[in-house]
Design a protein around this motif. Structure first.
Motif: not given
Ligand SMILES: Nc1ncnc2c1ncn2[C@@H]1O[C@H](COP(=O)(O)OP(=O)(O)OP(=O)(O)O)[C@@H](O)[C@H]1O
Ligand SMILES: [Mg+2]
Length: 422
Positions: A259, A276, A394
């Motif tokens: 991320p 996540g 995402r």
């Protein structure tokens, strides 16, 4: 006294950074005493092994070790959980109940996320720490206990004190000795070591070859910020191990798993465990389940067809798509996803499956089984839909990255996007 290396082995702690070794050394030194210890460090750095080491190396090791997550217990019940209550102390208190401080008498209590304790509970805790005394909720009878307390926090306690959320006197009482665990990004020499260990563990667990990183991927691994620390690294290693078919992981592949948000957070933070972290484990599970279920259903459908018609050639012809889906497409990475007319490579069904008329009598049973499956498949389809949506979100709608994360080809993803009308 056991050596730091021996302790690491016993408690499954990986790493060689001097700061980690110092933390373990401190734990070994304070273990035989009754000194209160406060373990500090960001979320996911491995704080939970320190109280275990302290308890196991202390004279209390044959008595109870209780770990309490102070952040997870509702404010209304935490006093009763920790100190117990008298019958009739509040609505629903139908029995007298012993709290952890009574049960763990002679042992150790690990107060995880101690910064989350309500102020009223902090007062009670201070009293136990000072003279071993406590009162059950609803009782005026002072009780004694002999408990060693190890606490942990991932928040900035000085800030909490300033905001009057945490009592200063309690803080100093809890942190007679402070054991600090460094964040993963400050443990450069341990990062790849930890990754290799996790990759090999997951290879064993999922019975697949171990994933390996290219030099560039290692470089990326080392310079990433690891806001979720070792928990996050472990999580990424698990995702790669489960989802990546090519077991050599390039920097590009690795990047798609990392991320990019939250990378500028300050050093000591209350990182509410990133969504996540937890959802991804569930997602992997859903995906594996879904894929298995859907393969099974496809196979059943095919078998039924064969049993009904008994003609392999016809079944092959009428179910090209299905057969290709089960046995794989040869041209998965083709750029033109729209064009499905070229899906011609079909695997042959073995000849001996051709005469199956005699199984025909069991057809009713299969029908029944199919009806039940339908419902399960539906809810799994919901999960798959949710998974695909999340992954696309995402990755800002980038199909390539989403497909990589989901472990399917872009073409399959494209088909699913159409199927679900996304
Ligand atoms: N040195 C290490 N070697 C191997 N595994 C580790 C190490 N440190 C942590 N882990 C693993 O990382 C995960 C997170 O560790 P842990 O639960 O102790 O974090 P924490 O510091 O308590 O985080 P939080 O503040 O969020 O509770 C665990 O699965 C733990 O086993
Ligand atoms: Mg913890």
């Amino acid at each position: 006294m056991e050596s730091v290396q021996a302790i690491k082995q016993r408690f499954g702690i990986i790493g060689n950074t001097p700061a980690l070794n110092r933390a373990i050394e401190k734990a070994i030194q304070v273990a035989p005493t009754d000194i209160s210890v406060l373990v500090t460090g960001e979320s996911g750095v491995g704080k939970e092994s320190i109280p275990k080491i302290i308890h196991q190396l202390s004279h209390r090791k044959h008595n109870k070790y209780i770990a309490v997550n102070c952040g997870a217990i509702p404010e209304g019940t935490i006093d009763s959980e920790l100190f117990g209550h008298e019958k009739g102390a509040f609505t629903g208190a139908t029995q007298t109940r012993e709290g952890y401080f009574e049960v763990a008498d002679g042992g150790t209590i690990f107060l995880d996320e101690v910064g989350e304790l309500p102020l009223t509970t902090q007062v009670r805790l201070l009293r136990v720490l000072e003279n071993g005394e406590f009162l059950k909720v609803g009782s005026s009878k002072v009780q004694k206990t002999n408990v060693r307390i190890v606490a942990a926090t991932n928040i900035n306690m000085f800030e909490a004190i300033q905001k009057e959320k945490f009592r200063e006197d309690l803080f100093y009482r809890l942190s007679t000795v402070d054991i600090h665990l460094p964040p993963l990004r400050e443990r450069q020499e341990d990062i790849h070591l930890l990754f290799r260990k996790f990759a090999s563990d997951f290879a064993l667990k999922y019975k697949m070859p171990t994933v390996k990183l290219t030099d560039n991927a290692v470089h990326l691994l080392l310079k990433y910020r690891w806001g979720g620390n070792i928990r996050q690294l472990r999580n990424i290693a698990e995702q790669l191990s489960v989802l990546e078919q090519d077991r050599t992981i390039t920097a590009e592949t690795l990047r798609s798993y990392l991320p990019t948000t939250g990378s500028n957070l300050p050093a000591v933070i209350k990182t509410s465990k990133s969504e996540g972290d937890f959802s991804s484990e569930r997602e992997i599970l859903y995906k594996v389940l879904f894929d298995m279920k859907s393969d099974l259903n496809d196979l059943k459908k095919l078998t039924m067809e064969l049993m009904k018609t008994g003609n392999v050639k016809d079944v092959e012809k009428n179910n090209e798509g299905l057969i290709q889906k089960i046995y794989g497409d040869a041209d998965e990475d083709e750029a033109d996803y729209e064009d499905t007319s070229e899906e011609t490579e079909v695997l042959s069904i073995p000849e001996h499956l051709e005469s199956m008329e005699d199984i025909g009598s069991t057809q009713d049973k299969y029908h029944f089984a199919e009806e039940i499956e339908e419902e399960e498949t539906l809810s799994l389809q919901d999960k798959e839909l949710e998974l695909i949506k999340k992954s696309l979100e995402r990755h800002n709608g980038k199909r390539k990255l989403a497909a990589a994360e989901l472990g399917i080809s872009e073409r399959t993803l494209y088909r699913k996007i159409k199927q679900y009308d996304l």
